[in-house]
Design a protein around this motif. Structure first.
Motif, PDB file in Angstrom:
ATOM      1  N   ASN A 126      36.059  46.969 -39.552  1.00  0.00           N
ATOM      2  CA  ASN A 126      36.111  48.286 -40.185  1.00  0.00           C
ATOM      3  C   ASN A 126      36.391  48.177 -41.676  1.00  0.00           C
ATOM      4  O   ASN A 126      35.831  48.931 -42.487  1.00  0.00           O
ATOM      5  N   HIS A 127      37.259  47.240 -42.056  1.00  0.00           N
ATOM      6  CA  HIS A 127      37.587  47.064 -43.470  1.00  0.00           C
ATOM      7  C   HIS A 127      36.386  46.531 -44.256  1.00  0.00           C
ATOM      8  O   HIS A 127      36.181  46.910 -45.412  1.00  0.00           O
ATOM      9  N   ARG A 128      35.582  45.675 -43.626  1.00  0.00           N
ATOM     10  CA  ARG A 128      34.468  45.050 -44.329  1.00  0.00           C
ATOM     11  C   ARG A 128      33.217  45.925 -44.353  1.00  0.00           C
ATOM     12  O   ARG A 128      32.530  46.013 -45.367  1.00  0.00           O
ATOM     13  N   PRO A 184      44.228  44.166 -42.350  1.00  0.00           N
ATOM     14  CA  PRO A 184      43.495  43.288 -41.419  1.00  0.00           C
ATOM     15  C   PRO A 184      44.018  41.863 -41.385  1.00  0.00           C
ATOM     16  O   PRO A 184      44.126  41.258 -40.318  1.00  0.00           O
ATOM     17  N   LYS A 194      39.298  44.175 -39.114  1.00  0.00           N
ATOM     18  CA  LYS A 194      38.560  43.416 -40.114  1.00  0.00           C
ATOM     19  C   LYS A 194      37.125  43.933 -40.263  1.00  0.00           C
ATOM     20  O   LYS A 194      36.612  44.075 -41.377  1.00  0.00           O
ATOM     21  N   SER A 221      46.689  42.438 -47.080  1.00  0.00           N
ATOM     22  CA  SER A 221      45.921  43.544 -46.508  1.00  0.00           C
ATOM     23  C   SER A 221      46.265  43.721 -45.037  1.00  0.00           C
ATOM     24  O   SER A 221      46.710  42.782 -44.363  1.00  0.00           O
TER      25      SER A 221
END
Length: 265
Positions: A170-172, A145, A168, A143
């Motif tokens: 933003n992705h979570r 991140p 990270k 990924s």
């Protein structure tokens, strides 16, 4: 011959003290930047062996291991540290441009991953060469991140860690990615401005440390050129040798104390 050995020892010791001083200056004011963001911050991984650590050090400086066969190990170590610092500083200067390009791509409708990877393609060396590590990891299925986190820990700079942490988060949890990157750009530029102000404020102390570190070398060189017998007579005498070694120890101690003073800012 003994005088040359003494001069070489003095040069090596003073070079080490100057390197420690400059390292402390570069790190001054950066230790507390991530305290409020420590939750979820990537943890640096220790190398598994001395050979891996050496290979990693060469890669971060953009060099190959064959260089070790050409230059003496001590001079090579100093050159690698200088080369790494200069290269990574240039990469940090390029990072806001990459983030700004990513923001424009996001506002045009592209996804965050496409925006970041596209910005990497549009940037210049050395940042483009270094971030090709991210592109390779993404192509292998990692990924974005996690790829950026790996890149940040490889180069061990807070600016890259902030970038990885923002991706990270933003992705979570989601959110406005363009606003996040804009805030990161602002933070990096404020840190650069603070570093310049700190350098200006500590200019007198740094100059004093440079004079303190360089004066013994200049004095030894002067005596060796003008009256080498005077210096050698001191070295061959027990008391004179003790005084010379004590003077060198005091000089290194003074430089180290100034380095610690700057490090504590």
């Amino acid at each position: 011959m003994t005088g040359l050995v003494l001069l070489l020892i003095c040069v090596l010791l003073i070079s080490l003290s100057v390197w420690l001083f400059q390292r402390g200056l570069r790190q001054a004011g950066t230790d507390r930047v991530l305290e409020r963001l420590s939750d979820g911050q990537p943890v640096a991984q220790e190398p598994n062996g001395s050979w891996i650590a050496l290979e990693r050090m060469f890669q971060r400086a953009g060099l190959g291991l064959l260089t070790m066969l050409i230059m003496p190990p001590l001079l090579l170590r100093v050159y690698i540290a200088w080369r790494y610092q200069r290269r990574v500083q240039r990469m940090i200067e390029q990072l806001p441009q990459l983030l700004d390009h990513s923001v424009r791509s996001l506002k045009s409708g592209r996804t965050l991953a496409d925006a970041v990877l596209g910005a990497i393609d549009s940037t210049e060396a050395p940042l483009k060469e270094a971030m090709s590590r991210i592109q390779r990891n993404v192509q292998m299925g990692v990924s974005l991140p996690e790829s950026v986190s790996d890149f940040a820990e490889f180069y061990e700079r807070d600016e890259f860690r902030l970038f990885a942490l923002g991706l990270k988060v933003n992705h979570r949890y989601g959110g406005n990615a363009s606003e996040l990157l804009e805030n990161l750009i602002k933070m990096i530029r404020e840190r650069e401005q603070g570093a310049r102000q700190l350098k200006a404020m500590t200019g007198e102390t740094r100059m004093t440390a440079y004079v303190l570190a360089g004066l013994p070398i200049a004095m030894v060189g002067y005596f060796l050129m003008v009256n080498p017998g005077y210096l050698m007579s001191m070295w061959n005498d027990g008391t004179g040798r003790y005084l010379l070694l004590a003077a060198a120890a005091l000089d290194i101690t003074g430089t180290f104390v100034m380095w610690r003073m700057l490090r504590s800012i």
